[in-house]
Design an enzyme around this catalytic site. Sequence first.
Site, mmCIF file in Angstrom:
data_model
loop_
_atom_site.group_PDB
_atom_site.id
_atom_site.type_symbol
_atom_site.label_atom_id
_atom_site.label_comp_id
_atom_site.label_asym_id
_atom_site.label_seq_id
_atom_site.Cartn_x
_atom_site.Cartn_y
_atom_site.Cartn_z
ATOM 1 N N GLY A 256 0.837 -1.194 0.000
ATOM 2 C CA GLY A 256 0.000 0.000 0.000
ATOM 3 C C GLY A 256 0.869 1.240 0.000
ATOM 4 C CB ALA A 257 2.289 3.417 1.734
ATOM 5 C CG MET A 258 8.588 0.893 1.469
ATOM 6 S SD MET A 258 8.135 -0.757 2.115
ATOM 7 C CE MET A 258 9.731 -1.242 2.757
ATOM 8 C CD GLU A 259 7.832 1.029 6.631
ATOM 9 O OE1 GLU A 259 7.033 0.907 5.692
ATOM 10 O OE2 GLU A 259 8.189 0.097 7.370
ATOM 11 C CG ASN A 260 10.879 4.220 1.196
ATOM 12 O OD1 ASN A 260 11.127 3.034 1.280
ATOM 13 N ND2 ASN A 260 9.934 4.700 0.399
ATOM 14 C CG HIS A 290 0.570 2.662 8.623
ATOM 15 N ND1 HIS A 290 -0.012 1.507 9.103
ATOM 16 C CD2 HIS A 290 1.805 2.276 8.185
ATOM 17 C CE1 HIS A 290 0.824 0.498 8.968
ATOM 18 N NE2 HIS A 290 1.948 0.938 8.413
ATOM 19 C CD GLU A 291 3.301 3.782 5.089
ATOM 20 O OE1 GLU A 291 4.503 3.541 5.301
ATOM 21 O OE2 GLU A 291 2.427 2.888 5.071
ATOM 22 C CG HIS A 294 6.247 2.793 9.481
ATOM 23 N ND1 HIS A 294 6.514 1.748 10.330
ATOM 24 C CD2 HIS A 294 5.286 2.340 8.631
ATOM 25 C CE1 HIS A 294 5.745 0.707 9.999
ATOM 26 N NE2 HIS A 294 4.990 1.047 8.984
ATOM 27 C CD GLU A 313 4.582 -2.498 9.007
ATOM 28 O OE1 GLU A 313 3.643 -1.693 9.108
ATOM 29 O OE2 GLU A 313 5.530 -2.323 8.215
HETATM 30 ZN ZN LIG Z 1 3.657 -0.090 7.825
#
Ligand SMILES: [Zn+2]
Length: 800
Positions: A256-260, A290-291, A294, A313
């Site tokens: 869905g997304a990535m928390e870089n 959410h991201e 992180h 998570e």
């Molecule tokens: Zn996550």
Amino acid sequence: MPSLTLAEARTRAALLSDVSYDLELDLTDTGSFGSRVTVRFATTGPATFLELHGGQDVTVTVNGTPVEAAYDGSRIALTGLRTGPSEGNEVVVEARLPYVTDGAGMHTFTDPVDGERYVSAYVGIDITQRVFACFDQVDLKAPITLRVVADPAWTVLSNGPVAMTQADAWEFAPTPPIPIDLFVLCAGPWHSRTFDHGGLPMGWHARRSLADELDRDFDELRRITEQCFDHYTGLFDEPFPFDTYDQVFVPGLNWGAMENPGCVTYRDELLPRGRVADVDRRLRAVVIAHEMAHMWFGDLVSQTWWEDIWLSESFAEYMGFRVSEEAAGFGGAWVGFHLTHTPRALNADRRRSTHPVAPLPEDVPDVDTASTNFDAISYVKGASALRQLVTWLGDTDFLAGVNAHLTAHRFGNAGLDDLMDALDAASPRDVRAWAELWLRTSGHDTIRVEHDGEVPVLVREGCRPHRLLVTAYDDGLAEVDRRWVDLDREPVRLDGWAGRVVVPNAHGETFARVVLDDGTWSAVGEALGSLEDDLARSVLWCTALDAVAGRDLPLERFLRIVERQLPTERHLGIVAAVSDATLGPLLATRAPADRAAAVHELVAEACRAGLRTGGDPSTFTRALARASRDADELGRWLADGRTDHDVEVDAPLRWRVVQRLALLGVLDGADIERERRRDGTATGDLAAATALALRPTAAAKEEAWTRLDADDVSNRTFTATATGLWAAEHAELAAPYVRRYLEAAPRWAARGPAFSIVVGEAGKTFLLDDAQLGLLREALEGEVPTVLRRAWEDALDDRT
Ligand SMILES: [Zn+2]
């Protein structure tokens, strides 16, 4: 390809220190990309290894000396290293590496709208080695200094600010120490909206062809970003840890997304065309929150090994719902949680693959196993457990413990024990005993309402203490009272509530299966839609979905509830989620194939009834477009560009209609191709792929199969095509492909764990009769890659 084991990771982490990367990526060639990395580190042992997947023309230099034959296709053996206390090592690895279309590595995408090319490094667990040679484990955090050579007309984004640009090169400032699996690069002619917030440069970016959509939503996206940011920097003692906060809608991302750190990527389906439904805006806000969580959980403080992904998570999931509601104005976020998330977690806890929220490290022996644990247990059950922890501990003590934890391990790695130390010090309660039961023990508890005469009595089966609100209703589901209950080993009598309808956990503070008595189901069947409280209604719908999945409630009784109560539903998220769940997972796992058409018809009728009685036209229309089997109705909408209830048929709705008409055999390949051309976007191409595969002919199904079986099929095309091929209403046409899928899937899965997840997910959606379940069991007796095996075992468990 060897999968990194826990033992190898521990050995390497014990040897190495002071790791850093100087990385140069050359994207100017479209056939392959150049990757040159200088890895600096200290070590106490003479030998170790770097990972590099699929490199060509690889050259390795160790401390200035070229090394031949060090590379075996996946690892680079390093020997003769300097081990003195003040001696460093410098390894230079140059290679050509392939671009990918499966979202795992240097993903390349050409936009059909304008022919523009986008190149993004999507990494993650065990994937960074597809972009550059590295120590691919999360507890060897390192600063990365990146230089990129690319088309001078592009924008290049990464984990931090650009320090210097030349004609065709971008040099980024060194990052703080970050986990290697959270490196990112997004290069292409992005449409960018940048701004400054409290001195921090921020931006939202999307493909140039999505400029209108980004501009349309920018004010909202910026507002959510700023409000969440201010809220988090107020909640946490640690300041925002990075030097930029870019957010990019990217094509083909598997997650869905990535928390870089400093540069979050989102799948660009989150920036849809047409009108963004309120339910999708709410979901997107949850993902944004959410991201951002992180940046502290996972990025600033990271797990040491993959048994502790819940530390990233579960916290991000909990914070995503909490903060989108508390800070970003999306009231009722938890309504969505109970509808779309909790049933998945309860289901996951019934499968053989269930595991504790926080397993022992030895239970995650290698990265392939770790890849399977990004599941509803780690996200949803973990978030529910944290919500229960906050309820039990109080928010003040919870945040005090969390803040002490974040400060103690900033830019480092930590595990469950470290968090327990911090919470223990912050609270007078026995947090360790709580964690043993809630985090170290798998399976769910069950809470039942029994009766002592007329008096309801709460009974818990299982092992955990629960603090929860219990609500009493009259027979028409009007609330009459509520009270807090601490439920443990001893049953709790609810004196004063004789004869009442009693719903435990109606506001979702705890995680447990709730088993309702027959009288309560009757009240739900008669009056659920009239229950005032959105949250309680969502919990009851969740309970009903779970009861069907757990075989406590017959499917037909559930369908009667849908038939009678969905039309009166006024929460848009509930309408969408209940119709999706009924036509999706429930149909796939709990209905015989010959009921599929009738179940679609029943949902369609419920939506039409909702429209007739004044329900939200847009929401009920979208749900109806997914269920309708009335070709006249759908054809009218397509011709008029407006529905019978005057909803504009925008691009997403038009494709739903086209897909249904394709499934019903009304539109043929030429019609679909005309629609695809008319649309002209990547989203349209995928929607057309689904529509083509939905056509009810053997030839169409064979064509779909050929697409799936192509060596270079992209992750998105695979999913879009499989969705059409397996349509529940055509189970008999799809049946021959079950065996072929089971035979081909292990070969497809060889592309890597990320594509294996895509392939495995496709196997979860189709209807299987007894003979086909037998084939699945048979396939599981053979050699099946870890990630695919997990998906198949889950699919089997959901159906038996
Ligand atoms: Zn996550």
